[in-house]
Scaffold this active site. Sequence first.
Site, PDB file in Angstrom:
ATOM      1  N   ASP A 181       1.522   9.087  -6.047  1.00  0.00           N
ATOM      2  CA  ASP A 181       1.474  10.536  -5.909  1.00  0.00           C
ATOM      3  C   ASP A 181       1.669  10.988  -4.466  1.00  0.00           C
ATOM      4  O   ASP A 181       1.542  12.185  -4.170  1.00  0.00           O
ATOM      5  CB  ASP A 181       0.164  11.103  -6.475  1.00  0.00           C
ATOM      6  CG  ASP A 181      -1.069  10.441  -5.879  1.00  0.00           C
ATOM      7  OD1 ASP A 181      -0.936   9.399  -5.211  1.00  0.00           O
ATOM      8  OD2 ASP A 181      -2.181  10.957  -6.092  1.00  0.00           O
TER       9      ASP A 181
ATOM     10  N   HIS B  78       0.853  -1.197   0.000  1.00  0.00           N
ATOM     11  CA  HIS B  78       0.000   0.000   0.000  1.00  0.00           C
ATOM     12  C   HIS B  78       0.885   1.241   0.000  1.00  0.00           C
ATOM     13  O   HIS B  78       1.293   1.735   1.047  1.00  0.00           O
ATOM     14  CB  HIS B  78      -0.897  -0.017   1.247  1.00  0.00           C
ATOM     15  CG  HIS B  78      -2.010   0.989   1.194  1.00  0.00           C
ATOM     16  ND1 HIS B  78      -3.340   0.640   1.310  1.00  0.00           N
ATOM     17  CD2 HIS B  78      -1.995   2.334   1.044  1.00  0.00           C
ATOM     18  CE1 HIS B  78      -4.088   1.726   1.243  1.00  0.00           C
ATOM     19  NE2 HIS B  78      -3.282   2.775   1.082  1.00  0.00           N
TER      20      HIS B  78
ATOM     21  N   GLU C  83     -10.748   3.005   7.376  1.00  0.00           N
ATOM     22  CA  GLU C  83      -9.800   4.070   7.716  1.00  0.00           C
ATOM     23  C   GLU C  83     -10.575   5.267   8.257  1.00  0.00           C
ATOM     24  O   GLU C  83     -10.520   5.584   9.439  1.00  0.00           O
ATOM     25  CB  GLU C  83      -8.972   4.487   6.496  1.00  0.00           C
ATOM     26  CG  GLU C  83      -7.959   5.580   6.813  1.00  0.00           C
ATOM     27  CD  GLU C  83      -7.277   6.142   5.570  1.00  0.00           C
ATOM     28  OE1 GLU C  83      -6.213   6.758   5.729  1.00  0.00           O
ATOM     29  OE2 GLU C  83      -7.820   5.983   4.457  1.00  0.00           O
TER      30      GLU C  83
ATOM     31  N   HIS D  17       1.089   4.974  -2.333  1.00  0.00           N
ATOM     32  CA  HIS D  17       0.534   5.807  -3.393  1.00  0.00           C
ATOM     33  C   HIS D  17       1.649   6.497  -4.168  1.00  0.00           C
ATOM     34  O   HIS D  17       2.491   7.176  -3.579  1.00  0.00           O
ATOM     35  CB  HIS D  17      -0.404   6.854  -2.802  1.00  0.00           C
ATOM     36  CG  HIS D  17      -1.670   6.284  -2.246  1.00  0.00           C
ATOM     37  ND1 HIS D  17      -2.831   6.191  -2.992  1.00  0.00           N
ATOM     38  CD2 HIS D  17      -1.955   5.766  -1.031  1.00  0.00           C
ATOM     39  CE1 HIS D  17      -3.783   5.650  -2.245  1.00  0.00           C
ATOM     40  NE2 HIS D  17      -3.271   5.371  -1.054  1.00  0.00           N
TER      41      HIS D  17
ATOM     42  N   GLY E  24      -9.641   7.728  -2.161  1.00  0.00           N
ATOM     43  CA  GLY E  24     -10.359   8.973  -1.993  1.00  0.00           C
ATOM     44  C   GLY E  24     -11.162   8.997  -0.703  1.00  0.00           C
ATOM     45  O   GLY E  24     -11.048   8.103   0.137  1.00  0.00           O
TER      46      GLY E  24
ATOM     47  N   ASP F 132       1.815   3.957   2.897  1.00  0.00           N
ATOM     48  CA  ASP F 132       0.727   4.800   2.406  1.00  0.00           C
ATOM     49  C   ASP F 132       1.281   5.930   1.549  1.00  0.00           C
ATOM     50  O   ASP F 132       1.274   5.840   0.331  1.00  0.00           O
ATOM     51  CB  ASP F 132      -0.116   5.338   3.566  1.00  0.00           C
ATOM     52  CG  ASP F 132      -1.501   5.795   3.123  1.00  0.00           C
ATOM     53  OD1 ASP F 132      -1.886   5.490   1.984  1.00  0.00           O
ATOM     54  OD2 ASP F 132      -2.202   6.439   3.919  1.00  0.00           O
TER      55      ASP F 132
ATOM     56  N   HIS G 221      -9.818   0.752  -0.153  1.00  0.00           N
ATOM     57  CA  HIS G 221      -9.649   1.533   1.061  1.00  0.00           C
ATOM     58  C   HIS G 221     -10.933   1.378   1.888  1.00  0.00           C
ATOM     59  O   HIS G 221     -12.025   1.753   1.441  1.00  0.00           O
ATOM     60  CB  HIS G 221      -9.439   3.008   0.733  1.00  0.00           C
ATOM     61  CG  HIS G 221      -8.059   3.338   0.281  1.00  0.00           C
ATOM     62  ND1 HIS G 221      -7.556   2.928  -0.941  1.00  0.00           N
ATOM     63  CD2 HIS G 221      -7.062   4.042   0.885  1.00  0.00           C
ATOM     64  CE1 HIS G 221      -6.312   3.379  -1.071  1.00  0.00           C
ATOM     65  NE2 HIS G 221      -5.983   4.056   0.022  1.00  0.00           N
TER      66      HIS G 221
END
Length: 363
Positions: free
Chosen positions: A21, A17, A209, A19, A179, A301, A206
Amino acid sequence: MTLTPRTIAALPKVLLHDHLDGGLRPATMIELAAAVGHELPSTDPDELGRWFVDAADSGSLVRYLETFEHTVAVMQTEEGLHRVAKEAVLDLAADGVVYAELRYAPVQHLQGGLSLQQVVDAVHAGIADGVAQAGEEEGRRIEVGTLLSAMRQADNADEIAALTIANRDSGAVGFDIAGPEDGFPPSRQLTAFRTLREANIPATAHAGEAAGVESVWEALQVCGALRLGHGVRIIEDIQVDREDDEIDATFGEVAAWVLDRQIPLEVCPCSNLQTGIAGTIAEHPVSTLRNLGFAVTINTDNRLMSGTSMSHEMQLLVDEAGWDLDDLEEVTLQAAWNAFAPFHVKQAIVTEQIIPGFEAARV
């Protein structure tokens, strides 16, 4: 044995996991921003790195997600996407990561006129160059796949599912939804998950969370996700009683399902502190979940926003939550066997890198 930063840095790691970006180098951001005319909060690499951590360290997932406006802005060209992907691979390899799944939402990179397929091609080319350079120049073996993410608040999940299927043989190993979780249930992407399942494409989501047990239930039972992105709020479906060193627990139906079927939890400790799931690593539910037998994996993350790395996450668990080498090996193997890579790839990573790497640390 004492687990020093040097020992932990040398350990083989598996990252499920992360990202794309959320892991840019600050210096790279400054160069790319200058090229496209985007204004950043700072043009000093150290100051910019601190700004991202401070901005993300608000206790709010919504505020956390706002920091991506700057990273996404410099990832709107093939050159920018290629460079970010390549550097992500090199940074992970330097941290001892031997297998990684980098996730990103292609639809967020169309502002410069690229097509969805051009975005995917640029990312995959950057990853391939990063893997090659890590092996040739640094002698580090790393396998990297991508997860194509659909955004919960958008209505294009079917298109991203089709894009994932079209790129299954060029590096896309699975699908994700990301998102804002609260208010945007995974069932909004139900047809996309059905299409992926029929095409034999694995998916994660996701869940657990920012929203709780209901979000986890939908991701698993409605959408058929094979892993849970974060998933730590499953602790809300568990009644935990502690007496001395013993833990007694009563499980709700959803928690029991996740435990009994060993649904992997993609836990991101530092990120979870920033979004308010726990106040400290010692208080984070990850240790309780692991002790109760849940299929816990450890992840970063967003390395930029959390100022973190896999080594840093592991070191915090050792220093603040009392984890030892066996614990780190357990979650690493858990991650390897639950990767979306083919079985022979996972088997090679486990037998040729993870087991020998942890054995070497015990010498």
